[in-house]
Write an enzyme that holds these catalytic residues in place. Structure first.
Site, PDB file in Angstrom:
ATOM      1  N   ASN A  85      31.190  34.478  50.441  1.00  0.00           N
ATOM      2  CA  ASN A  85      32.402  33.734  50.122  1.00  0.00           C
ATOM      3  C   ASN A  85      32.019  32.451  49.384  1.00  0.00           C
ATOM      4  O   ASN A  85      31.680  31.442  49.998  1.00  0.00           O
ATOM      5  CB  ASN A  85      33.158  33.416  51.412  1.00  0.00           C
ATOM      6  CG  ASN A  85      34.541  32.877  51.124  1.00  0.00           C
ATOM      7  OD1 ASN A  85      34.772  32.265  50.086  1.00  0.00           O
ATOM      8  ND2 ASN A  85      35.460  33.091  52.047  1.00  0.00           N
ATOM      9  N   ASP A  86      32.075  32.515  48.077  1.00  0.00           N
ATOM     10  CA  ASP A  86      31.663  31.389  47.233  1.00  0.00           C
ATOM     11  C   ASP A  86      32.469  30.126  47.512  1.00  0.00           C
ATOM     12  O   ASP A  86      32.133  29.051  47.032  1.00  0.00           O
ATOM     13  CB  ASP A  86      31.874  31.743  45.757  1.00  0.00           C
ATOM     14  CG  ASP A  86      30.710  32.501  45.169  1.00  0.00           C
ATOM     15  OD1 ASP A  86      29.569  32.240  45.575  1.00  0.00           O
ATOM     16  OD2 ASP A  86      30.946  33.358  44.311  1.00  0.00           O
ATOM     17  N   CYS A  87      33.563  30.297  48.210  1.00  0.00           N
ATOM     18  CA  CYS A  87      34.459  29.155  48.416  1.00  0.00           C
ATOM     19  C   CYS A  87      34.355  28.558  49.802  1.00  0.00           C
ATOM     20  O   CYS A  87      35.065  27.599  50.116  1.00  0.00           O
ATOM     21  CB  CYS A  87      35.896  29.575  48.122  1.00  0.00           C
ATOM     22  SG  CYS A  87      36.086  30.087  46.411  1.00  0.00           S
TER      23      CYS A  87
END
Ligand code: BGC
Ligand code: NOJ
Length: 811
Positions: free
Chosen positions: A482-484
C-alpha cells in the site's frame, strides 16, 4: 446499460454507441512500438517509452475529453464526417468500434458511404499500419475527399507539454511524395525520426498544424477539410503535423482500400544523412515497401491473429457461463499482456510521463503472463533483478528504455524485494527452467558487480531478516504494497511526495503484511533451496520463517483479524483499538495465503470479519471505517476522500488475495462471489455506473463510503489483471502449476456441475475435465490420467508433444 457487446468468436468487444461513459480503449503493439487507441480513434503512439519516445501528441485531461488521435475526415460536397464519430461528431447512420487482440477497427457510415479503418501494429514492425476501406453502398457515383491527420509529439512528452519557448522554434519536417518525415531535433543529437505515408497519389498535404486547422479551430473543423483543400504547408517550428488529402471517386458498389503507415526509424551513428541535412530514409522506405498493398496488411493481420490464438491456447476454459469464458480465455489474458508490457506507464489514467516499470508491479504482472511468453518472462526477471541493490533492497521503479533503476521514486519500499521471489518461483513452476537461477545478474546495473539470480533471491529474503523492528516484524520503510500507508512520512507541506518523503529516519514502523509475505514467499525460497540441494540454507530459512510466524502470533493478531501494521509510535494500525481503519484487507489476505491461522480458526475468523466489515455489492474495500480526515502519521491513505483509492476504495488488486484465502479454507462459494463482483464481463450490464471498459479490470472501484459506489477508475494498468487471473485459474478452477506437474484442486461454487480446461504445460497438452456430481465446493475424489487412476492430486509432467486426458471427479 450496455454500449456494445462481446463477439467471442472474433475475440472482440464491439462498441455500437460512440458516447461510451468514458473513452474505451485498446492497446496496439506487444514488442517495441505501441499505440493507445480509443473507441473514437483518439490516442497516440510511442516507441518503447511513453515519455522519452512519444511519437504523436495527446493532451491528457483535455476538454472535450479525448481530443487528438489518428483521425480521418470525409468531405462529400460539404458534408463532413469522421468514421469514428469524433472529432467531427456528425451523427453517423451506423457506427462500430471493434477492439480486438492488438488491433481496432472503427467503422462509420453516412448516406450509404461506408468508411472502415483498421488500426494495427504488425508483429516485428516499428510502426502502426492503418487500412482504410471505403465502400459505396449507394446507387450513384460518389466523389469526395479524404483527409488523414496525426500530430507529431516532439519526442519527450513532458518537455513537449511544457517547454514552449524552445519547442515552438524546433519543429522540422521533410516531404517526399506522399511521405511526411518528422525530423525535429534529428539535426542535432537524435538518431531517430518518424514518418506518415499513404500508398496512393495525393491531391495535397499539410505538415503545419496552424495551416491545416486554422489557429482558432478545433480538430472538429479544420480549415483544410472545411474548404476541401490542403494547404501544402511546411512546418518550420510551431507544431508539425501530417495530413494527406486524397480525392476519391467510387462507382455504385465499388470499394477502395488505402494503406497508411506511421513509422519510427532509428539510424545507425554516422549514417544519419545522405546529403546536407537530408535524412537517411533507407529503413523508412523498406518499411513502406513491406506495406504497399491491402494484401500486405491482410497477411500481417492474419499473422497477428495466429500469434494471439497461439498465446491464448495455453489455457482454455469451457464453462457454461460465457462471461467467465471470455474473461479467462481472452480478455483477462490480454490485459495481462498489456500490464506486462506497460507496467503502470501509459493508459488514459497514466500519462506516460510519470512512472516507469515498477519493481513490485512488474514482478506481480509476470504471474499472469509467464505461461504465455516464458522467454520474455525470463528476460524480464533478469532485467528487474539487475536493478536490485547488494543489500537486497530495490529501486521502486526502472525506466523501460534504459532498463536502469530510477531514483525518482527512490527505494526502501520494504515489500519490493520479496516480489522477486514470487515471480521467479512462478517462472520455475511454469517452465522447470532452473538454469535461470545460475544467470549472473548485476546489482544496481553495475556490470562489474554481479551475482547469480539465486543470490539475488537470497538477498531478497535476508533483506527482511536484516530489517526487523521492535516487535520483530519487518520494518515497513517508505511503504509496503500500500504505497499510501506512509508511516515514516509526516508531511505537512502541500505537494510534497508521500512516497519519497521519509522524515522519520530510523523509524520503527512495522508491517504485518510484509510478515505474511515473508512467510509465503520465504517458503517458496526455502523450497527452491531444498530443490537445489542446499539443505542447510533451506533449514536456516525455515528457522527464520518459523520465528516470523511466532511474531505474527504474538503481535499480528488483533482478536478478530490480523493487525495491519505498527506505526511510528508503536501503535497498532488496523485494530479494533482505532476509531477509523480498524481492519485492513491486505494483512488478512497475505497472512492467510501464507497459511497463518489456518489450523486454529483465526483464518476463518479473519475472513468472516472481512465479509462483515469490508465486503459490499461492488467488491471488498481496502479498510473500514474509512478515514474521515487527514492523519499526518498515516500519510497519503488519509488524503483521499472516503471510498476512493487507498482510502477504502475497492482495490481490485487485493480482492483476489481474499478469494485465494477462501479457497484455502475450501469455501468456493465465497471465493466465487468475490470474483464475480469485480470480474468485468459480469459488469457489462452496469456500464453506465462502472464507466470503464467492460472487458478489462480497473485498479479501483469506488467503495461503499464513496459518493458514487461502483464507479471505476484507472482501467487497464493494474496488478488486478495478473492476480485475478492467478486466482481464478489456479485457485478457483484449481489447475495449480507445480514444479513437478499440475496440481488439481478446484474450489468452486457447490452449484457448478463441472467444466473443462485445456492446459498446455511444458510442451504437453492436458485436457482436464472436472465433474462435480455431488455438488461439493472442494475436495477431489478421484483423478485419472489417460484412464489410469492417480494417487493424490498431482498430474505429473508428461512428455513434450503428448496429449493427455485427465478426468477429475470432485466429492
Ligand atoms: C496512488 C497509488 C500509487 C502511488 C505511487 C498514489 O498516489 O494512490 O495507487 O501506488 O501513488 O505511484
Ligand atoms: C498502485 C501501485 O502501482 C502498486 O504498486 C501499489 O501496490 C498499489 N497502487 C497500492 O498502493
Amino acid at each position: 446499460m450496455r454500449f456494445g457487446h462481446f463477439d467471442d468468436e472474433r475475440k472482440e468487444y464491439v462498441i455500437t454507441d460512440p458516447r461510451t461513459p468514458y473513452p474505451w480503449i485498446n492497446f496496439l503493439g506487444c514488442e517495441e512500438f505501441y499505440s493507445i487507441v480509443t473507441n473514437t480513434a483518439g490516442g497516440y503512439s510511442f516507441f518503447k517509452d511513453a515519455r522519452l519516445r512519444r511519437i504523436t501528441r495527446y493532451r491528457y485531461n483535455n476538454v472535450p475529453a479525448d481530443d487528438g488521435g489518428k483521425y480521418f475526415y470525409i468531405n462529400e460536397k460539404g458534408k463532413i464526417w469522421s468514421p469514428g464519430w469524433k472529432p467531427v461528431k456528425r451523427e453517423l447512420d451506423r457506427y462500430s468500434c471493434r477492439h480486438g487482440m492488438g488491433y481496432t477497427v472503427v467503422t462509420g457510415e453516412v448516406d450509404q458511404l461506408e468508411a472502415e479503418v483498421l488500426y494495427m501494429v504488425p508483429l516485428g514492425f516499428r510502426g502502426e499500419v492503418q487500412r482504410v476501406k471505403l465502400t459505396n453502398r449507394g446507387g450513384s457515383k460518389r466523389a469526395f475527399s479524404l483527409f488523414s491527420f496525426v500530430e507529431w509529439c516532439l519526442w519527450d512528452a513532458l518537455d513537449d507539454a511544457s517547454n514552449f519557448q524552445r519547442n515552438f522554434s524546433t519543429g522540422q519536417v521533410e516531404v517526399v511524395g506522399p511521405t511526411i518525415y518528422h525530423k525535429t531535433e534529428f539535426r542535432e543529437r537524435r538518431d531517430h525520426y518518424a514518418f506518415y505515408t499513404v500508398n496512393e497519389e495525393i491531391a495535397g498535404l499539410d505538415t503545419d498544424r496552424e495551416a491545416f486547422l486554422g489557429l482558432y479551430n478545433g480538430f472538429d473543423a479544420p480549415d483544410a477539410v472545411v474548404e476541401c483543400r490542403a494547404r501544402d504547408s511546411r512546418a518550420h517550428g510551431w507544431s508539425p503535423v501530417a495530413s494527406h488529402h486524397l480525392e476519391i471517386e467510387l462507382e455504385p458498389g465499388q470499394e477502395k482500400q488505402l494503406v497508411y503507415v506511421l513509422g519510427y526509424v532509428e539510424v545507425p551513428p554516422g549514417k544519419k544523412f545522405t546529403g546536407h541535412q537530408v535524412i537517411n530514409k533507407g529503413s523508412a522506405e523498406a518499411m513502406m515497401e513491406r506495406f504497399r498493398t491491402p494484401a500486405d496488411v491482410g497477411a500481417a493481420f492474419d499473422e497477428l491473429a495466429a500469434f494471439w490464438n497461439d498465446l491464448l491456447s495455453v489455457y482454455r476454459l469451457e464453462h457454461p457461463e460465457p462471461e467467465l469464458n471470455r474473461a479467462v480465455n481472452t480478455w483477462n489474458q490480454y490485459q495481462c499482456m498489456v500490464t506486462f508490457n506497460f507496467s503502470r506507464s501509459a493508459s488514459l489514467f497514466e500519462s506516460g510521463i510519470g512512472r516507469g516499470m515498477g519493481f513490485r508491479d512488474s514482478n506481480q504482472d509476470l504471474i499472469g503472463f509467464v505461461h504465455q511468453v516464458p522467454d520474455r518472462a525470463r528476460e524480464r526477471i533478469l532485467d528487474i533483478a539487475a536493478t536490485q541493490f547488494e543489500d537486497g533492497g530495490a529501486y521502486h521503479q526502472y525506466q523501460p528504455l534504459t532498463k536502469k533503476g530510477n531514483d525518482a521514486v527512490g527505494r526502501n519500499f520494504n515489500d519490493d524485494p520479496l516480489w522477486l521471489i514470487l515471480s521467479t518461483d512462478e517462472y520455475l513452476r511454469e517452465t522447470g527452467d532452473w538454469s535461470i537461477l545460475e544467470e549472473m545478474v548485476p546489482f544496481d546495473n553495475d556490470v562489474n558487480n554481479k551475482a547469480s539470480l539465486f543470490e539475488h533471491l537470497k538477498r531478497s529474503f535476508y533483506h527482511v531478516v536484516h530489517n526487523l523492528g521492535p516487535h520483530g516484524l519487518p520494518l515497513i520503510g517508505r511503504a509496503d504494497w500500500n504505497d499510501c500507508l506512509n508511516l515514516n512520512c509526516f508531511s505537512e507541506t502541500p505537494g510534497e511526495s508521500f512516497q519519497t518523503t521519509e522524515n522519520r529516519e530510523g523509524g520503527v514502523a512495522e508491517s504485518v503484511f510484509i510478515a505474511g509475505m515473508f512467510v509465503l514467499y520465504g517458503e517458496a525460497y526455502a523450497e527452491i533451496c531444498r530443490r537445489l540441494g542446499k539443505a542447510d540454507e533451506a533449514r536456516k530459512a525455515k528457522g527464520h520463517i518459523r520465528e516470523m510466524k511466532e511474531v505474527i502470533d504474538a503481535h499480528g493478531w488483533d482478536g478478530r483479524w490480523f493487525v495491519r501494521a505498527y506505526d511510528h509510535f508503536g501503535e497498532r494500525v488496523g485494530s479494533d483499538e482505532r476509531d477509523e481503519g480498524k481492519i485492513f484487507i491486505e494483512s488478512q489476505g497475505m497472512c492467510i495465503m501464507a497459511g497463518v491461522g489456518l489450523e486454529d480458526g483465526r483464518a476463518r475468523q479473519a475472513l468472516d470479519s472481512v465479509k462483515e466489515r469490508l465486503d459490499c455489492p461492488f467488491g471488498i474495500v481496502l479498510h473500514n471505517p474509512a478515514f474521515t480526515g487527514y492523519i499526518v502519521k498515516y500519510g497519503e491513505i488519509s488524503s483521499y476522500p472516503e471510498g476512493y483509492k487507498e482510502n477504502a476504495g475497492i482495490f481490485c488488486h487485493n480482492n483476489p488475495w481474499i478469494m485465494i484465502a477462501e479457497t484455502m479454507l475450501g469455501n468456493g462459494d465465497a471465493a466465487w462471489d468475490y470474483f464475480r463482483k469485480i470480474c468485468p464481463p459480469y459488469l457489462e450490464e452496469i456500464s453506465e455506473l462502472h464507466r470503464t471498459e467492460p472487458y478489462v479490470y480497473a485498479q479501483m472501484i469506488a467503495g461503499k463510503d464513496a459518493h458514487k459506489p461502483g464507479e471505476a477508475k484507472n482501467s487497464w494498468l493494474t496488478g488486478t489483471a495478473a492476480w485475478n487471473y492467478y486466482a481464478i485459474t489456479q485457485f478457483i478452477l484449481g489447475i495449480r502449476v507445480h514444479y513437478d506437474g499440475l496440481e488439481i484442486n478446484p474450489v468452486i461454487p457447490s452449484a457448478w456441475e463441472g467444466y473443462s480446461v485445456t492446459r498446455k504445460f511444458r510442451g504437453a497438452t492436458y485436457h482436464i475435465g472436472v465433474s462435480n456430481p455431488s455438488r461439493v465446493s472442494s475436495g477431489v475424489k478421484a483423478i485419472t490420467l489417460n484412464g489410469e487412476p492417480l494417487e493424490g492430486r498431482l498430474v505429473p509432467v508428461r512428455e513434450a508433444g503428448s496429449i493427455n486426458e485427465v478426468r477429475v471427479v470432485m466429492g
